[in-house]
Design an enzyme around this catalytic site. Structure first.
Site, PDB file in Angstrom:
ATOM      1  N   GLY A 185       0.820  -1.215   0.000  1.00 36.98           N
ATOM      2  CA  GLY A 185       0.000   0.000   0.000  1.00 36.98           C
ATOM      3  C   GLY A 185       0.849   1.257   0.000  1.00 36.98           C
ATOM      4  N   ASP A 186       0.170   2.400  -0.189  1.00 34.42           N
ATOM      5  CA  ASP A 186       0.815   3.721  -0.169  1.00 34.42           C
ATOM      6  C   ASP A 186       1.901   3.872  -1.233  1.00 34.42           C
ATOM      7  OD1 ASP A 186      -0.795   4.268   2.011  1.00 34.42           O
ATOM      8  OD2 ASP A 186       0.721   3.629   3.448  1.00 34.42           O
ATOM      9  N   LYS A 215      -0.768   5.386  -5.574  1.00 33.21           N
ATOM     10  CA  LYS A 215      -1.860   5.090  -6.513  1.00 33.21           C
ATOM     11  C   LYS A 215      -2.688   6.337  -6.815  1.00 33.21           C
ATOM     12  CE  LYS A 215      -3.249   1.960  -3.549  1.00 33.21           C
ATOM     13  NZ  LYS A 215      -2.111   1.902  -2.616  1.00 33.21           N
ATOM     14  N   LYS A 229      -1.944   9.496  -6.736  1.00 30.10           N
ATOM     15  CA  LYS A 229      -1.262  10.446  -7.619  1.00 30.10           C
ATOM     16  C   LYS A 229      -1.377  10.018  -9.090  1.00 30.10           C
ATOM     17  CE  LYS A 229       3.011  11.900  -9.517  1.00 30.10           C
ATOM     18  NZ  LYS A 229       4.331  12.466  -9.523  1.00 30.10           N
ATOM     19  N   ASN A 241      -9.805   2.580   5.078  1.00 26.87           N
ATOM     20  CA  ASN A 241      -8.428   2.255   5.474  1.00 26.87           C
ATOM     21  C   ASN A 241      -7.461   2.850   4.457  1.00 26.87           C
ATOM     22  OD1 ASN A 241      -9.501   0.439   3.598  1.00 26.87           O
ATOM     23  ND2 ASN A 241      -8.484  -1.369   4.419  1.00 26.87           N
ATOM     24  N   GLY A 275      -5.810   5.710   2.034  1.00 26.51           N
ATOM     25  CA  GLY A 275      -5.563   7.150   2.047  1.00 26.51           C
ATOM     26  C   GLY A 275      -4.795   7.459   0.773  1.00 26.51           C
ATOM     27  N   HIS A 276      -5.451   8.053  -0.195  1.00 25.40           N
ATOM     28  CA  HIS A 276      -4.829   8.305  -1.495  1.00 25.40           C
ATOM     29  C   HIS A 276      -4.584   9.805  -1.644  1.00 25.40           C
ATOM     30  CE1 HIS A 276      -6.533   4.276  -3.216  1.00 25.40           C
ATOM     31  NE2 HIS A 276      -5.774   4.129  -2.152  1.00 25.40           N
ATOM     32  N   ARG A 308     -23.191 -12.784   5.643  1.00 28.33           N
ATOM     33  CA  ARG A 308     -24.544 -12.444   5.170  1.00 28.33           C
ATOM     34  C   ARG A 308     -25.374 -11.701   6.221  1.00 28.33           C
ATOM     35  NH1 ARG A 308     -25.361 -18.447   3.155  1.00 28.33           N
ATOM     36  NH2 ARG A 308     -24.154 -18.706   5.037  1.00 28.33           N
ATOM     37  N   GLN A 312      -5.048  -0.317  -0.947  1.00 26.77           N
ATOM     38  CA  GLN A 312      -4.060  -1.187  -0.282  1.00 26.77           C
ATOM     39  C   GLN A 312      -3.040  -1.678  -1.321  1.00 26.77           C
ATOM     40  OE1 GLN A 312      -7.709  -1.908   0.673  1.00 26.77           O
ATOM     41  NE2 GLN A 312      -7.127  -0.137   1.858  1.00 26.77           N
ATOM     42  N   SER A 357      -0.986   8.164   5.501  1.00 30.34           N
ATOM     43  CA  SER A 357      -1.947   9.200   5.080  1.00 30.34           C
ATOM     44  C   SER A 357      -3.256   9.086   5.850  1.00 30.34           C
ATOM     45  CB  SER A 357      -2.291   9.054   3.593  1.00 30.34           C
ATOM     46  OG  SER A 357      -1.170   8.761   2.840  1.00 30.34           O
ATOM     47  N   ARG A 415       0.789   7.089  11.221  1.00 30.79           N
ATOM     48  CA  ARG A 415       1.828   6.243  11.819  1.00 30.79           C
ATOM     49  C   ARG A 415       3.095   6.248  10.969  1.00 30.79           C
ATOM     50  NH1 ARG A 415      -1.193   0.584  12.191  1.00 30.79           N
ATOM     51  NH2 ARG A 415      -2.025   1.341  10.228  1.00 30.79           N
ATOM     52  N   ARG A 430       5.890   4.822   8.743  1.00 32.35           N
ATOM     53  CA  ARG A 430       5.922   3.592   7.944  1.00 32.35           C
ATOM     54  C   ARG A 430       7.282   2.927   8.116  1.00 32.35           C
ATOM     55  NH1 ARG A 430       3.681   6.959   2.908  1.00 32.35           N
ATOM     56  NH2 ARG A 430       1.468   7.023   3.436  1.00 32.35           N
ATOM     57  N   SER A 435       8.130   8.399 -11.251  1.00 31.14           N
ATOM     58  CA  SER A 435       7.600   9.542 -10.517  1.00 31.14           C
ATOM     59  C   SER A 435       8.700  10.105  -9.625  1.00 31.14           C
ATOM     60  CB  SER A 435       6.398   9.079  -9.692  1.00 31.14           C
ATOM     61  OG  SER A 435       5.940  10.116  -8.864  1.00 31.14           O
TER      62      SER A 435
HETATM   63  P1  GDP Z   1      -1.566   5.599  -2.145  1.00 29.35           P
HETATM   64  O1  GDP Z   1      -2.264   5.109  -0.936  1.00 29.35           O
HETATM   65  O2  GDP Z   1      -0.989   4.503  -2.971  1.00 29.35           O
HETATM   66  O3  GDP Z   1      -2.404   6.542  -2.987  1.00 29.35           O
HETATM   67  O4  GDP Z   1      -0.322   6.453  -1.619  1.00 29.35           O
HETATM   68  P2  GDP Z   1      -0.336   7.522  -0.399  1.00 29.35           P
HETATM   69  O5  GDP Z   1      -0.974   8.771  -0.864  1.00 29.35           O
HETATM   70  O6  GDP Z   1      -0.859   6.918   0.846  1.00 29.35           O
HETATM   71  O7  GDP Z   1       1.207   7.686  -0.147  1.00 29.35           O
HETATM   72  C1  GDP Z   1       2.071   8.142  -1.129  1.00 29.35           C
HETATM   73  C2  GDP Z   1       2.746   9.415  -0.601  1.00 29.35           C
HETATM   74  O8  GDP Z   1       3.845   9.728  -1.419  1.00 29.35           O
HETATM   75  C3  GDP Z   1       1.842  10.625  -0.648  1.00 29.35           C
HETATM   76  O9  GDP Z   1       2.193  11.507   0.384  1.00 29.35           O
HETATM   77  C4  GDP Z   1       2.160  11.232  -2.018  1.00 29.35           C
HETATM   78  O10 GDP Z   1       1.907  12.630  -2.071  1.00 29.35           O
HETATM   79  C5  GDP Z   1       3.640  10.953  -2.095  1.00 29.35           C
HETATM   80  N1  GDP Z   1       4.189  10.740  -3.440  1.00 29.35           N
HETATM   81  C6  GDP Z   1       3.602  10.143  -4.519  1.00 29.35           C
HETATM   82  N2  GDP Z   1       4.500  10.046  -5.527  1.00 29.35           N
HETATM   83  C7  GDP Z   1       5.650  10.585  -5.079  1.00 29.35           C
HETATM   84  C8  GDP Z   1       6.938  10.750  -5.644  1.00 29.35           C
HETATM   85  O11 GDP Z   1       7.229  10.369  -6.766  1.00 29.35           O
HETATM   86  N3  GDP Z   1       7.893  11.332  -4.853  1.00 29.35           N
HETATM   87  C9  GDP Z   1       7.647  11.740  -3.575  1.00 29.35           C
HETATM   88  N4  GDP Z   1       8.635  12.299  -2.881  1.00 29.35           N
HETATM   89  N5  GDP Z   1       6.424  11.606  -3.013  1.00 29.35           N
HETATM   90  C10 GDP Z   1       5.456  11.021  -3.755  1.00 29.35           C
HETATM   91  P1  IMO Z   2      -3.781   2.582   0.679  1.00 28.57           P
HETATM   92  O1  IMO Z   2      -4.962   2.363  -0.250  1.00 28.57           O
HETATM   93  C1  IMO Z   2      -1.098   0.897   3.655  1.00 28.57           C
HETATM   94  C2  IMO Z   2      -2.758  -2.064   6.409  1.00 28.57           C
HETATM   95  C3  IMO Z   2      -2.859  -1.672   7.865  1.00 28.57           C
HETATM   96  C4  IMO Z   2      -2.684  -3.022   8.517  1.00 28.57           C
HETATM   97  C5  IMO Z   2      -3.438  -3.959   7.577  1.00 28.57           C
HETATM   98  C6  IMO Z   2      -4.868  -4.242   7.995  1.00 28.57           C
HETATM   99  O2  IMO Z   2      -3.646   3.949   1.194  1.00 28.57           O
HETATM  100  O3  IMO Z   2      -2.542   2.048   0.049  1.00 28.57           O
HETATM  101  P2  IMO Z   2      -7.121  -2.812   7.992  1.00 28.57           P
HETATM  102  O4  IMO Z   2      -7.403  -1.442   8.511  1.00 28.57           O
HETATM  103  O5  IMO Z   2      -7.324  -2.969   6.535  1.00 28.57           O
HETATM  104  O6  IMO Z   2      -7.795  -3.872   8.796  1.00 28.57           O
HETATM  105  O7  IMO Z   2      -5.539  -3.017   8.266  1.00 28.57           O
HETATM  106  O8  IMO Z   2      -3.440  -3.311   6.319  1.00 28.57           O
HETATM  107  N1  IMO Z   2      -3.419  -1.132   5.457  1.00 28.57           N
HETATM  108  C7  IMO Z   2      -2.755  -0.285   4.670  1.00 28.57           C
HETATM  109  N2  IMO Z   2      -1.444  -0.004   4.578  1.00 28.57           N
HETATM  110  N3  IMO Z   2      -1.961   1.498   2.816  1.00 28.57           N
HETATM  111  C8  IMO Z   2      -3.279   1.212   2.864  1.00 28.57           C
HETATM  112  O9  IMO Z   2      -4.161   1.674   1.951  1.00 28.57           O
HETATM  113  C9  IMO Z   2      -3.732   0.317   3.857  1.00 28.57           C
HETATM  114  N4  IMO Z   2      -4.947  -0.162   4.216  1.00 28.57           N
HETATM  115  C10 IMO Z   2      -4.739  -1.056   5.184  1.00 28.57           C
HETATM  116  O10 IMO Z   2      -1.848  -0.778   8.216  1.00 28.57           O
HETATM  117  O11 IMO Z   2      -1.331  -3.402   8.489  1.00 28.57           O
HETATM  118 MG    MG Z   3      -2.250   5.403   1.133  1.00 24.18          MG
END
Ligand code: GDP
Ligand code: IMO
Ligand code: MG
Length: 431
Positions: free
Chosen positions: A12-13, A16, A18, A38, A40-41, A143, A230, A305, A309, A311, A418
């Site tokens: 995750g994170d 996506k 962006k 859960n 955060g994009h 269900r 995720q 996001s 916490r 990472r 990126s």
């Molecule tokens: P997602 O959950 O996959 O949409 O990703 P998140 O938004 O949770 O986490 C990605 C973080 O990295 C965010 O704070 C974005 O603004 C940041 N981000 C995305 N692409 C880049 C990049 O190429 N460089 C840097 N430095 N930050 C980025």
């Molecule tokens: P995005 O879409 C990163 C992780 C939690 C935990 C496990 C289970 O932003 O990439 P849950 O709340 O689903 O029961 O938690 O999954 N987790 C993520 N980690 N990015 C996420 O979403 C996540 N969604 C859940 O930290 O380890």
């Molecule tokens: Mg995220």
């Protein structure tokens, strides 16, 4: 027409949100297919930053329709706040946001159940985001769930109270005073009141039978991008169970989470960071507990996001990346956050694992209990700033070597590199 898919290949994170925002002008419809708040994009443009939890990341383009699919679970309290934040930023969602009637609701008592269940696990806790994900999907599968379409029924209140009582029966066994527990800064009774009020925000949104809506759109020649939440290594079936989320995060989830036939899946964009991060518990073979790990966290601003916490950070893990490519049928890769590696002289990449005295690229069934030693190869870092406005060819030679090295190892082309969080900090590369 086919449905293209964009999803995360790690934990995750990956970024996506962006990239969905970057690709949105090419699509008529963006659709979330699984997960809930859960997720955060993060999307950044024109000096503004938005974090979306339930709403697809195509919402910033007024011409694009955004669909919250049947596979998603929705917390109206979170959704209402999300809409308010968008409205404050001048984004109106009333015309281009559609919600599937078959999407399930996250009830306040699901959040209570998540909290007490995590607490009871003690040191074995999953590290859940505590958004009620596991209890809400449990009710769906057993269900007992409530769906968005039920909001239109005169039985809604009765069914809500029944579900609430069923959940409270379980919660009482944990011997905690749930009335004192806090959610988003509110004690449970106030949270529940706010949640019930937020149902009105949900009632105002346009509801659709999204499987018909999306398949009709395809037949009319419309283009659709499915947005994952995720990451593959958190998939309920293929992640490091039980340290996973409660949905299928892989391409297969698009079929069940949107009602799309497998033969209608088109390109699969797999997103990965140039290194790895994980938030929450569970195995992480390339995790760094040293200065390099701290540097990745600082430079990459690696704090959740959704929960804030820190990472966990580590080197890129190629066996895990290959596994994710295999499960998802990835056709194009996108490498995120390359800029975070700007100040490293040397980079390391896991190419194999050592466990039980043997070498293997396979993630073992016992990944949660076994000591997995990554076999690392060292690469020269580019050790300079990268300029986002440059064409791919003008990037430092060591960065291009890093890209070709990964492409050769995994056999799939990287088409985006990126180099910053902003929409414009995106370098396109020919496949
Ligand atoms: P997602 O959950 O996959 O949409 O990703 P998140 O938004 O949770 O986490 C990605 C973080 O990295 C965010 O704070 C974005 O603004 C940041 N981000 C995305 N692409 C880049 C990049 O190429 N460089 C840097 N430095 N930050 C980025
Ligand atoms: P995005 O879409 C990163 C992780 C939690 C935990 C496990 C289970 O932003 O990439 P849950 O709340 O689903 O029961 O938690 O999954 N987790 C993520 N980690 N990015 C996420 O979403 C996540 N969604 C859940 O930290 O380890
Ligand atoms: Mg995220």
């Amino acid at each position: 027409m086919k449905v293209d898919v964009l999803l995360g290949l790690q934990w995750g994170d990956e970024g996506k949100g962006k990239i969905v925002d970057v690709l949105t002008p090419k699509y008529d419809i963006i659709a979330r297919f699984q997960g809930g708040p859960n997720a955060g994009h993060t999307i950044e443009f024109d000096g503004k930053k938005f974090v979306l939890h339930t709403i697809p990341s195509g919402i910033f383009n007024q011409k694009t329709i955004n669909v919250i699919g049947n596979g998603v679970i929705i917390d109206p309290f979170v959704l209402k706040k999300e809409i308010a934040r968008l409205n404050d930023g001048g984004i109106d969602v009333s015309e281009n946001l559609l919600v599937s009637r078959k999407a399930h609701l996250i009830l306040p008592t699901h959040r209570l159940l998540d909290a007490v269940s995590e607490h009871a696990k003690g040191k074995d806790k999953i590290g859940s985001t505590l958004k009620g994900i596991s209890p809400a999907y449990t009710d769906k599968i057993s269900r007992n769930g409530m769906r968005i379409g039920d909001l239109e029924s005169d039985q809604f209140e009765k069914r809500y109270l029944q579900a609430r009582e069923r959940h409270l029966k379980t919660i009482r066994q944990f011997e905690v005073d749930y009335r004192e527990m806090e959610f988003d800064g509110l004690r449970f009774p106030e949270y529940e009141t706010a949640w019930l009020e937020a149902l009105d925000a949900l009632r105002k949104l346009k509801k659709v039978n999204s499987e018909y809506y999306l398949n009709n759109a395809l037949n009319e020649g419309k283009s659709i991008l499915a947005e994952g939440a995720q990451g593959t290594l958190l998939d309920i079936d293929f992640g490091s169970y039980p340290f996973v989320t409660s949905s299928n995060t892989i391409t297969a989830g698009v079929c069940s989470g949107l009602g799309i036939a497998p033969s209608k899946v088109g390109k699969v964009y797999g997103i990965f960071k140039a290194y790895c991060t994980r938030v929450g518990s569970g195995p992480f073979p390339t995790e760094l507990m040293d200065e390099d790990g701290n540097l990745l966290r600082d430079k990459g601003n690696e704090y959740g996001s959704t929960t804030g916490r820190p990472r966990r950070c580590g080197w890129l893990d190629l066996p895990a990346l290959k596994y994710a490519i295999m499960l998802n049928g990835v056709t194009e890769l996108m490498m995120m956050k390359a800029d975070v590696l700007n100040s490293f002289n040397e980079l390391k990449v896991a190419v194999n694992y050592r466990y039980n005295g043997n070498l293997s690229e396979e993630i073992p069934y016992e990944s949660v209990t076994l000591d997995i030693d990554p076999v690392l190869e060292t690469m020269t870092g580019w050790n300079k700033e990268v300029v986002a406005s440059e064409a791919y060819d003008k990037l430092p030679a060591e960065l291009k070597d890093y890209v070709s090295y990964i492409e050769n190892k995994v056999g799939v082309p990287i088409t985006i590199v990126s180099v910053g969080p902003d929409r414009t900090e995106t370098i396109f590369k020919k496949a």
